[in-house]
Design a protein around this motif. Structure first.
Motif, PDB file in Angstrom:
ATOM      1  N   PRO A 133       0.847  -1.115  -0.010  1.00 47.26           N
ATOM      2  CA  PRO A 133       0.072   0.053  -0.088  1.00 47.26           C
ATOM      3  C   PRO A 133       0.970   1.275  -0.106  1.00 47.26           C
ATOM      4  CG  PRO A 133       0.201  -0.914   2.172  1.00 47.26           C
ATOM      5  CD  PRO A 133       1.084  -1.700   1.379  1.00 47.26           C
ATOM      6  N   GLY A 134       0.216   2.332  -0.198  1.00 46.46           N
ATOM      7  CA  GLY A 134       0.831   3.801   0.046  1.00 46.46           C
ATOM      8  C   GLY A 134       1.169   4.179  -1.243  1.00 46.46           C
ATOM      9  N   GLY A 135       0.493   4.112  -2.178  1.00 40.85           N
ATOM     10  CA  GLY A 135       0.608   4.554  -3.705  1.00 40.85           C
ATOM     11  C   GLY A 135       0.669   6.129  -3.748  1.00 40.85           C
ATOM     12  N   PRO A 136      -0.391   6.720  -3.123  1.00 38.23           N
ATOM     13  CA  PRO A 136      -0.575   8.154  -3.141  1.00 38.23           C
ATOM     14  C   PRO A 136       0.485   8.888  -2.386  1.00 38.23           C
ATOM     15  CG  PRO A 136      -2.755   7.238  -2.922  1.00 38.23           C
ATOM     16  CD  PRO A 136      -1.751   6.170  -2.699  1.00 38.23           C
ATOM     17  N   GLN A 137       1.322   9.823  -2.955  1.00 43.27           N
ATOM     18  CA  GLN A 137       2.112  10.402  -2.007  1.00 43.27           C
ATOM     19  C   GLN A 137       2.427  11.861  -2.572  1.00 43.27           C
ATOM     20  OE1 GLN A 137       4.158   9.070   0.410  1.00 43.27           O
ATOM     21  NE2 GLN A 137       3.432   6.885   0.360  1.00 43.27           N
ATOM     22  N   GLY A 138       2.964  12.711  -1.780  1.00 46.40           N
ATOM     23  CA  GLY A 138       3.226  14.067  -2.234  1.00 46.40           C
ATOM     24  C   GLY A 138       4.252  14.691  -1.530  1.00 46.40           C
ATOM     25  N   CYS A 139       5.143  15.542  -1.928  1.00 46.95           N
ATOM     26  CA  CYS A 139       6.233  16.313  -1.226  1.00 46.95           C
ATOM     27  C   CYS A 139       6.476  17.547  -1.899  1.00 46.95           C
ATOM     28  CB  CYS A 139       7.386  15.297  -1.064  1.00 46.95           C
ATOM     29  SG  CYS A 139       8.083  15.116  -2.721  1.00 46.95           S
ATOM     30  N   GLY A 140       7.095  18.495  -1.200  1.00 43.90           N
ATOM     31  CA  GLY A 140       7.455  19.735  -1.897  1.00 43.90           C
ATOM     32  C   GLY A 140       7.308  20.837  -0.754  1.00 43.90           C
TER      33      GLY A 140
END
Length: 402
Positions: free
Chosen positions: A277-284
């Protein structure tokens, strides 16, 4: 679509500028693994003097040779932490383990190799097996560490043994990687106390526990699906890093994505990662803060923390595992088909027969995560040889989590 390896590198590059060298006392490192930022040299010899490694009698080897058939007079006692008087030829002194070797002596006889075999006698006779050899049962000055010797190297991830070495050398502070203050934000109307169909928030608890066990100062905030409220709450924080959960998928109320749309200076990237699991990710950056956006399902959140955030805060290189890593076989084979082209992260217990999966791959099964001892990485068939999550033959990579 990025791989887990690529996203780990991305998170590491973002968090690295938020860290820096600090000097911390040993007392603050006892429960928190930190990485050394510089070599550490010993200012002293360890041991600092010749001392006894046994409870027994200190004397000269020549005395053993000369007095083998006669009683050897015993005068006095040297306890650990005290210096004894010089010992005359032909005599001995009682000595305790760790006590400095008195002048006039060069060896120690074990109490068991003497008669009467106890302390308090006026004289002792020697066991026939006793050999007159200088240095017997003596710990020499500097036999462990010499003054100026490098005892800990830059880049070392400190273990209890490393801290013990520093303490033994009289080093009370260590140069380690300093960590940013973190604001953990749980998002969503469903975690509000007044929600008609609410749920108990687990994410802030698991993330706070994981962060504090690394020595991170943590603040926690709960924000509903109101993007402006999210921006306002984060903008007022003095944290160096924001870690949010939820609000980054494909729904109509993805609050982190909506907030990024309101902030003209946002540099957030939202991209699915080839993992389950953990497909959706974001950073910045968002709201003038470095920001890591994690999925909201509790297993996805915790696995994302283990794979991406924990390694970055420990200052690990891309190939280094933040947990004890090994390769193990499955006890019974796969209970479901791994997703094609994705890294699957399963939870398992290690038994004598091998790895036994706990629960299935669904991302809300936190209870099964809590019952697991290992994370198991089922890598895609086309994973490169440099992929840190790759299998070796029929053995799957594991990280020990319990």
């Amino acid at each position: 679509m990025s791989t887990a390896k690529m996203h780990r590198e991305r998170i590491s590059e973002m968090i690295a500028p938020l860290t820096g060298p600090v000097s911390l006392p040993l007392s603050s490192l006892l429960e928190t693994p930190r990485r050394l930022t510089a070599d550490v040299e010993s200012p002293i010899d360890v041991p600092g003097f010749d001392n006894s490694s046994m409870d027994g009698y200190a004397l000269a080897a020549a005395t053993v040779d000369e007095m083998r058939d006669r009683p050897i007079p015993v005068h006095g006692r040297v306890a650990a932490g005290a210096h004894g008087q010089p010992v005359l030829p032909g005599t001995a002194v009682e000595i305790m383990t760790g006590a400095p070797l008195p002048a006039g002596t060069d060896m120690v006889l074990k109490i068991e190799d003497t008669s009467p075999g106890r302390f308090g006698a006026d004289a002792i006779t020697l066991d026939a097996r006793a050999e007159p050899r200088p240095g017997t049962f003596v710990r020499r000055c500097g036999s462990d560490v010499r003054t100026g010797q490098t005892v800990l190297s830059a880049g070392t991830l400190l273990t209890p043994a490393h801290l013990g070495v520093a303490a033994a050398c009289g080093v009370n502070q260590l140069p380690v990687l300093g960590l940013p203050r973190v604001l953990v934000v749980s998002t969503g109307d469903e975690i509000a106390a007044e929600a008609a169909a609410g749920i108990n928030d687990a994410n802030s608890v698991t993330l706070t526990a994981g962060l504090r066990r690394l020595g991170v100062d943590v603040d926690v905030a709960f924000v509903p699906d109101d993007p402006q409220q999210l921006l306002d709450r984060v903008s007022s924080s003095d944290a160096g890093l924001v870690i949010s959960t939820g609000g980054i998928s494909k729904g109509a109320h993805e609050v982190v994505k909506l907030a990024a749309g309101l902030d003209a200076d946002s540099s957030m990237t939202f991209e699915p990662i080839a993992m389950q699991p953990g497909g959706p990710q974001g950073c910045g950056r968002l709201a003038d803060h470095a920001w890591v956006a994690l999925p909201g399902n509790p297993v996805s959140t915790l696995i994302s923390f283990e794979l991406f955030i924990r390694p970055a805060l420990l200052g690990l290189a891309g190939h280094e595992a933040p947990r004890e890593a090994a390769h193990h076989r499955l006890a019974h084979g796969f209970d479901e088909a791994p997703p094609a082209g994705k890294l699957q992260v399963r939870r398992a217990r290690l038994t004598e027969a091998g790895l036994e999966f706990v629960g299935d791959s669904r991302s809300h099964l936190l209870h099964s995560y809590a019952e697991a001892t290992h994370l198991v990485f089922v890598s895609p068939e086309d994973a490169g040889a440099d992929d840190p999550f790759s299998a070796v033959g029929d053995r799957l990579l594991t990280w020990k989590i319990a």
